[in-house]
Scaffold this motif. Structure first.
Motif, PDB file in Angstrom:
ATOM      1  N   ASN A 221      11.353 -51.306 -29.480  1.00 29.56           N
ATOM      2  CA  ASN A 221      11.779 -52.646 -29.876  1.00 29.56           C
ATOM      3  C   ASN A 221      11.146 -53.056 -31.215  1.00 29.56           C
ATOM      4  OD1 ASN A 221      13.078 -55.282 -29.053  1.00 29.56           O
ATOM      5  ND2 ASN A 221      10.977 -55.932 -29.470  1.00 29.56           N
ATOM      6  N   ASP A 222       9.875 -52.715 -31.370  1.00 27.67           N
ATOM      7  CA  ASP A 222       9.170 -53.105 -32.596  1.00 27.67           C
ATOM      8  C   ASP A 222       9.632 -52.305 -33.811  1.00 27.67           C
ATOM      9  OD1 ASP A 222       7.743 -54.874 -31.118  1.00 27.67           O
ATOM     10  OD2 ASP A 222       5.857 -53.748 -31.117  1.00 27.67           O
ATOM     11  N   TYR A 223       9.864 -51.002 -33.606  1.00 25.82           N
ATOM     12  CA  TYR A 223      10.092 -50.145 -34.779  1.00 25.82           C
ATOM     13  C   TYR A 223      11.462 -49.463 -34.827  1.00 25.82           C
ATOM     14  CZ  TYR A 223       4.936 -50.337 -34.555  1.00 25.82           C
ATOM     15  OH  TYR A 223       3.632 -50.738 -34.470  1.00 25.82           O
ATOM     16  N   TYR A 224      12.077 -49.244 -33.678  1.00 28.59           N
ATOM     17  CA  TYR A 224      13.300 -48.425 -33.669  1.00 28.59           C
ATOM     18  C   TYR A 224      14.373 -49.052 -32.766  1.00 28.59           C
ATOM     19  CZ  TYR A 224       9.805 -45.209 -35.493  1.00 28.59           C
ATOM     20  OH  TYR A 224       8.787 -44.648 -36.220  1.00 28.59           O
ATOM     21  N   LYS A 225      14.849 -50.239 -33.152  1.00 24.11           N
ATOM     22  CA  LYS A 225      15.818 -50.960 -32.312  1.00 24.11           C
ATOM     23  C   LYS A 225      17.102 -50.153 -32.097  1.00 24.11           C
ATOM     24  CE  LYS A 225      14.807 -55.696 -31.728  1.00 24.11           C
ATOM     25  NZ  LYS A 225      13.683 -56.070 -32.582  1.00 24.11           N
ATOM     26  N   ASP A 226      17.482 -49.377 -33.126  1.00 23.44           N
ATOM     27  CA  ASP A 226      18.710 -48.582 -32.984  1.00 23.44           C
ATOM     28  C   ASP A 226      18.593 -47.580 -31.834  1.00 23.44           C
ATOM     29  OD1 ASP A 226      16.690 -47.503 -34.586  1.00 23.44           O
ATOM     30  OD2 ASP A 226      18.054 -46.145 -35.636  1.00 23.44           O
ATOM     31  N   LEU A 227      17.391 -47.010 -31.659  1.00 23.36           N
ATOM     32  CA  LEU A 227      17.193 -46.036 -30.568  1.00 23.36           C
ATOM     33  C   LEU A 227      17.202 -46.728 -29.204  1.00 23.36           C
ATOM     34  CD1 LEU A 227      14.448 -43.686 -32.083  1.00 23.36           C
ATOM     35  CD2 LEU A 227      16.883 -43.222 -31.792  1.00 23.36           C
ATOM     36  N   GLY A 233      20.862 -48.700 -24.099  1.00 22.35           N
ATOM     37  CA  GLY A 233      21.910 -49.723 -24.046  1.00 22.35           C
ATOM     38  C   GLY A 233      21.389 -51.149 -24.096  1.00 22.35           C
ATOM     39  N   ILE A 234      20.198 -51.350 -24.635  1.00 20.89           N
ATOM     40  CA  ILE A 234      19.714 -52.736 -24.771  1.00 20.89           C
ATOM     41  C   ILE A 234      19.455 -53.076 -26.244  1.00 20.89           C
ATOM     42  CG2 ILE A 234      18.808 -53.122 -22.433  1.00 20.89           C
ATOM     43  CD1 ILE A 234      16.074 -52.273 -23.337  1.00 20.89           C
ATOM     44  N   GLU A 235      19.722 -54.345 -26.560  1.00 24.64           N
ATOM     45  CA  GLU A 235      19.596 -54.798 -27.955  1.00 24.64           C
ATOM     46  C   GLU A 235      18.149 -55.109 -28.283  1.00 24.64           C
ATOM     47  OE1 GLU A 235      22.188 -55.172 -29.988  1.00 24.64           O
ATOM     48  OE2 GLU A 235      23.836 -54.906 -28.538  1.00 24.64           O
ATOM     49  N   GLU A 243      13.038 -57.769 -16.323  1.00 24.77           N
ATOM     50  CA  GLU A 243      13.998 -57.518 -15.238  1.00 24.77           C
ATOM     51  C   GLU A 243      15.402 -57.325 -15.802  1.00 24.77           C
ATOM     52  OE1 GLU A 243      14.304 -60.544 -12.254  1.00 24.77           O
ATOM     53  OE2 GLU A 243      15.367 -59.179 -10.882  1.00 24.77           O
ATOM     54  N   GLU A 244      15.765 -58.226 -16.698  1.00 22.16           N
ATOM     55  CA  GLU A 244      17.101 -58.155 -17.320  1.00 22.16           C
ATOM     56  C   GLU A 244      17.293 -56.789 -18.022  1.00 22.16           C
ATOM     57  OE1 GLU A 244      19.045 -60.329 -21.095  1.00 22.16           O
ATOM     58  OE2 GLU A 244      17.617 -61.541 -19.931  1.00 22.16           O
ATOM     59  N   CYS A 245      16.263 -56.351 -18.744  1.00 17.67           N
ATOM     60  CA  CYS A 245      16.349 -55.067 -19.453  1.00 17.67           C
ATOM     61  C   CYS A 245      16.497 -53.913 -18.478  1.00 17.67           C
ATOM     62  CB  CYS A 245      15.097 -54.817 -20.293  1.00 17.67           C
ATOM     63  SG  CYS A 245      15.069 -55.767 -21.786  1.00 17.67           S
TER      64      CYS A 245
END
Ligand code: G4P
Length: 287
Positions: A221-227, A233-235, A243-245
């Motif tokens: 999330n901090d460095y590689y959002k595309d991955l 499958g999460i933004e 929980e949502e994730c």
């Protein structure tokens, strides 16, 4: 994170690690060059903190192994840092390339001074006795196998060495001392422990799989959002929407949710994505 939060009471330093350290201290005087293998994705966390004390001023080379899996732009900064501190550094993909040849080249060049002096005295060049060290799973055996290749003829004790060492002939320039060069980083820092667990350098039982999985999600999330998007499958991942994730990841991975989301199973899937190299081009340690 303040220091209090950043420390951990993990005290995983098995007895055999003490023994390895003692064994290395006993033989180090017979070694010419120490080859320290690290994981390029965690160039800080995978180093052995007290290596300097163990190797006692011996010449050393840092092999940034698994370079194929790292984020080069970040890892190269670590290489620069270590170079500026006086280290010799090499990048290596021990699994899929012939990068082991770079190790031989560096060993040769580190022996030039010694061999020039020997030549002035009419002595033949000395073969470098090298010791490969590193924490588990960084690729030491893979590199050693590449170095040995198929040409190895002689494995065993050689005469003429005060403390008898198992020496493996590599070529006319170098021999490898065959000692279990497995050491453990003394991690008092939870971030380091989580980084090591993310790369399966420490076993899951030291930390919970959920903790490690969450650490991986946080780093992505901090460095590689595309991955994060591509593999799970999460933004976005935040500690407020765990929980949502996990529900989204379950759906993305076609894991049926019964009464509630199976955190352990999803966590294992996240860890396995790292293990199976589905997540690449990442470096977790930052300068
Ligand atoms: P160790 O001696 O330091 O404990 O490590 P080892 O060589 O056993 O390597 C650990 C894992 O890392 C192995 O995968 C190995 O193939 C892989 N590996 C080693 N060097 C590299 C590298 O430079 N790049 C990549 N991508 N992988 C590397 P494994 O899944 O445990 O075994 P295997 O299925 O490959 O045989």
């Amino acid at each position: 994170m303040n220091n209090q939060q950043n420390t951990t009471n993990i005290n995983y330093y098995p007895g055999h690690m003490h023994k390895t350290k003692k064994d290395i201290k006993n033989i180090i005087s017979n070694i010419d060059i120490v080859i320290e293998v690290i994981d390029s994705r965690i160039p800080f966390s995978s180093r052995i903190p007290d290596l300097k004390n163990i190797i006692n001023g011996k010449k050393s080379i840092i092999v940034f192994n698994k370079y194929d899996l790292c984020d080069e732009s970040i890892t190269n900064k670590w290489m620069e840092k270590y170079k500026n501190e006086g280290s010799i550094v090499i990048t290596s993909d021990a699994k899929n390339s012939n990068d082991y040849k770079k190790v031989i080249e560096e060993v040769k060049s580190l022996m030039i001074d010694i061999n020039n002096k020997r030549s002035l005295k009419g002595l033949l060049p000395k073969k470098a006795k090298c010791l490969i060290m590193g924490v588990p799973n960084v690729g030491k055996s893979t590199l050693i196998n590449k170095l040995i290749g198929k040409s190895v003829l002689d494995v065993g004790n050689k005469p003429g060495v005060t403390k008898r060492l198992n020496v493996v002939k590599i070529n006319e320039y170098m021999d490898l001392v065959d000692t279990p060069g497995i050491l453990w980083p003394k991690f008092e820092n939870k971030e380091v422990a989580l980084n090591l667990a993310s790369m399966t350098i420490i076993k899951e039982e030291v930390l919970t799989v959920e903790e490690v999985a969450i650490h991986i999600l946080e780093k992505l999330n901090d460095y590689y959002k595309d991955l994060l998007k591509q593999e799970f499958g999460i933004e976005e991942y935040t500690s407020d929407n765990i929980e949502e994730c996990f529900i989204k990841i379950s759906k993305y991975k076609n894991i049926p949710i019964k009464d509630e989301v199976d955190y352990e199973r999803i966590s294992m899937i996240i860890l396995n994505s790292m293990k199976q190299e589905k997540i690449k081009k990442i470096t977790f340690d930052r300068i």
